[in-house]
Design an enzyme around this catalytic site. Structure first.
Site, short mmCIF file in Angstrom:
data_model
loop_
_atom_site.label_atom_id
_atom_site.label_comp_id
_atom_site.label_asym_id
_atom_site.label_seq_id
_atom_site.Cartn_x
_atom_site.Cartn_y
_atom_site.Cartn_z
N ASP A 104 0.74 -0.90 0.20
CA ASP A 104 0.00 -0.20 0.06
C ASP A 104 0.59 1.31 -0.53
O ASP A 104 2.19 1.71 0.58
CB ASP A 104 -0.75 -0.15 1.03
N GLY A 116 -0.09 5.58 -4.56
CA GLY A 116 -0.77 6.43 -4.79
C GLY A 116 -0.56 7.66 -4.64
O GLY A 116 0.03 9.07 -4.96
N ARG A 117 0.04 7.78 -2.69
CA ARG A 117 0.29 8.80 -2.23
C ARG A 117 1.75 9.00 -2.11
O ARG A 117 2.33 9.94 -2.27
CB ARG A 117 0.18 8.80 -0.44
N HIS A 126 2.44 3.61 -9.10
CA HIS A 126 1.57 2.53 -9.35
C HIS A 126 2.98 0.59 -10.02
O HIS A 126 3.34 0.40 -9.59
CB HIS A 126 0.40 1.78 -9.84
N GLU A 168 -12.69 -4.34 -3.80
CA GLU A 168 -12.97 -2.88 -3.27
C GLU A 168 -12.54 -1.88 -4.17
O GLU A 168 -12.62 -0.74 -4.12
CB GLU A 168 -12.90 -3.27 -1.51
N TRP A 225 -12.03 -1.59 -6.99
CA TRP A 225 -13.25 -1.73 -8.25
C TRP A 225 -13.88 -0.24 -8.81
O TRP A 225 -14.09 0.56 -9.41
CB TRP A 225 -14.11 -3.21 -8.68
N LEU A 270 9.62 -21.19 -4.14
CA LEU A 270 9.30 -19.84 -3.54
C LEU A 270 7.70 -20.30 -3.83
O LEU A 270 7.23 -20.06 -5.13
CB LEU A 270 9.44 -18.64 -3.31
N ARG A 294 2.27 -4.56 6.29
CA ARG A 294 1.24 -3.97 5.89
C ARG A 294 2.32 -2.56 5.52
O ARG A 294 2.83 -1.68 6.09
CB ARG A 294 0.29 -2.90 6.43
N SER A 313 -8.29 -4.51 5.59
CA SER A 313 -8.83 -4.69 3.85
C SER A 313 -9.06 -5.70 3.70
O SER A 313 -8.88 -5.88 2.32
CB SER A 313 -7.75 -3.32 3.68
N GLU A 373 1.79 -12.45 12.64
CA GLU A 373 2.36 -11.84 13.54
C GLU A 373 1.70 -10.31 12.49
O GLU A 373 2.36 -10.85 11.61
CB GLU A 373 4.10 -11.63 13.92
C1 IPE Z 1 -1.17 0.29 -3.33
O1 IPE Z 1 -1.61 1.97 -3.06
C2 IPE Z 1 -2.36 -0.34 -4.62
C3 IPE Z 1 -3.78 -0.45 -4.58
C4 IPE Z 1 -4.18 -0.74 -3.86
C5 IPE Z 1 -3.60 -1.47 -5.56
P1 IPE Z 1 -2.72 2.70 -2.96
O2 IPE Z 1 -3.08 2.86 -4.37
O3 IPE Z 1 -3.40 1.92 -2.12
O4 IPE Z 1 -2.15 3.97 -2.66
P2 IPE Z 1 -2.75 4.76 -1.62
O5 IPE Z 1 -2.77 4.21 -0.42
O6 IPE Z 1 -3.61 5.87 -2.05
O7 IPE Z 1 -1.02 6.08 -0.88
C1 IPE Z 2 -5.70 -2.68 0.59
O1 IPE Z 2 -5.20 -1.11 -0.29
C2 IPE Z 2 -5.18 -3.37 -1.19
C3 IPE Z 2 -4.20 -3.40 -1.96
C4 IPE Z 2 -2.88 -2.86 -0.97
C5 IPE Z 2 -4.00 -4.04 -2.66
P1 IPE Z 2 -6.32 0.28 -0.04
O2 IPE Z 2 -5.67 1.20 -0.79
O3 IPE Z 2 -7.58 -0.59 -1.17
O4 IPE Z 2 -6.70 0.67 0.79
P2 IPE Z 2 -7.90 1.09 1.71
O5 IPE Z 2 -8.59 1.51 1.14
O6 IPE Z 2 -6.84 1.97 2.38
O7 IPE Z 2 -8.51 0.36 3.16
MG MG Z 3 -4.36 2.36 0.01
#
Ligand code: IPE
Ligand code: IPE
Ligand code: MG
Length: 245
Positions: A13, A16-17, A30, A60, A62, A124, A176, A184, A195
């Site tokens: 995760d 995007g940020r 990405h 989610e 989607w 693996l 995470r 999530s 853990e």
């Molecule tokens: C994780 O990064 C990748 C996916 C969920 C597909 P995010 O796209 O959720 O990035 P943030 O959490 O918005 O920074």
């Molecule tokens: C979880 O990240 C899904 C993936 C990393 C693929 P999200 O960014 O979708 O989760 P939330 O929305 O912050 O809970």
């Molecule tokens: Mg995210």
């Protein structure tokens, strides 16, 4: 190093940020994040992790704009093309779990071919969770069990057996990245005694050395699975004799 963790799962995760902080579109995060996937897969293999399960796209996700979804789909396709030879050379057993029906026919074929080719490999166990949701997986498992065993009572082992990749077993360590402390809808059944490690590092900045540090430091934790540590049992036995209840 032979990792103590047979099964490591990662919620990748923060892409995007990471990009937004750099004044770039989210999808750039990405793109950069997908390069990290290759490094971590290789590291898991080198470090002796038995199974690595990566959360790449949730049921989610989607809800995100079409453009972002389509970039994620293309990155999966590219990853498969790029890594195919290396996965095979390293005897990695590869599988995608989730609802892959909406992937392009070309990606579906790449996945099916790679899964078939690597199915009997002993290296693996690499699992990509794509359009995956744990609730979906659990409901599907229960429905399949009922179809095959009408009228029979469901047991824990039965549910294990009907999961999408039963051979990877329970998760030992869930990491995470990105700073959020939640699961999530990821592997809810399999993480019962995992853990947990939440790191603020956003996925594109995650490195092999941080991965190693996490394995090492979480490896020091005592896992008790509801029981007591051997030391506590000895001390407790002595002290308990003095107490009359
Ligand atoms: C994780 O990064 C990748 C996916 C969920 C597909 P995010 O796209 O959720 O990035 P943030 O959490 O918005 O920074
Ligand atoms: C979880 O990240 C899904 C993936 C990393 C693929 P999200 O960014 O979708 O989760 P939330 O929305 O912050 O809970
Ligand atoms: Mg995210």
């Amino acid at each position: 190093m032979n990792s103590e963790f047979k099964h490591v799962a990662i919620i990748m995760d923060g892409n995007g940020r990471w990009a937004t902080q750099r004044f770039r579109p989210r999808v750039w995060g990405h793109v950069r994040g997908s390069a990290v996937v290759s490094d971590i897969v290789q590291a898991a293999d080198d470090l002796g992790v038995g199974a690595l399960t990566l959360y790449a796209f949730s049921t989610e996700n989607w809800r995100r704009p079409n453009e972002e979804v389509s970039v994620l789909f293309k990155l999966l396709h590219k990853f498969l093309l790029k890594e195919r030879a290396r996965l095979i050379a390293n005897q990695v057993s590869f599988k995608v779990i989730g609802d892959t029906t909406r992937l392009s026919p070309a990606t579906k074929k790449l996945i099916a071919d790679l899964e078939a080719e690597t199915a009997n490999f002993n290296g693996l166990k690499l699992t990509f969770c794509f359009s995956y949701g744990s609730r979906m997986e659990l409901v599907r498992a229960v429905n399949r069990f009922m179809e095959e065993n009408p009228g029979k009572e469901l047991k824990e082992e039965d549910l294990d057996h009907f999961l999408m990749r039963p051979e990877t077993g329970d998760v030992d360590l869930l990491i995470r990245t990105g700073g959020e402390q939640r699961v999530s809808n990821f592997l809810l059944w399999q993480i019962a005694y995992a853990e947990l490690c939440f790191t603020p590092t956003k996925w594109p900045d995650f490195t092999v050395s941080e991965f190693q540090r996490i394995l090492q430091s979480v490896g020091q934790r005592e896992r008790r699975f509801g029981g007591l540590s051997p030391k506590a049992v000895t001390t407790e036995n002595k002290q308990a004799q003095a107490i009359h209840v």
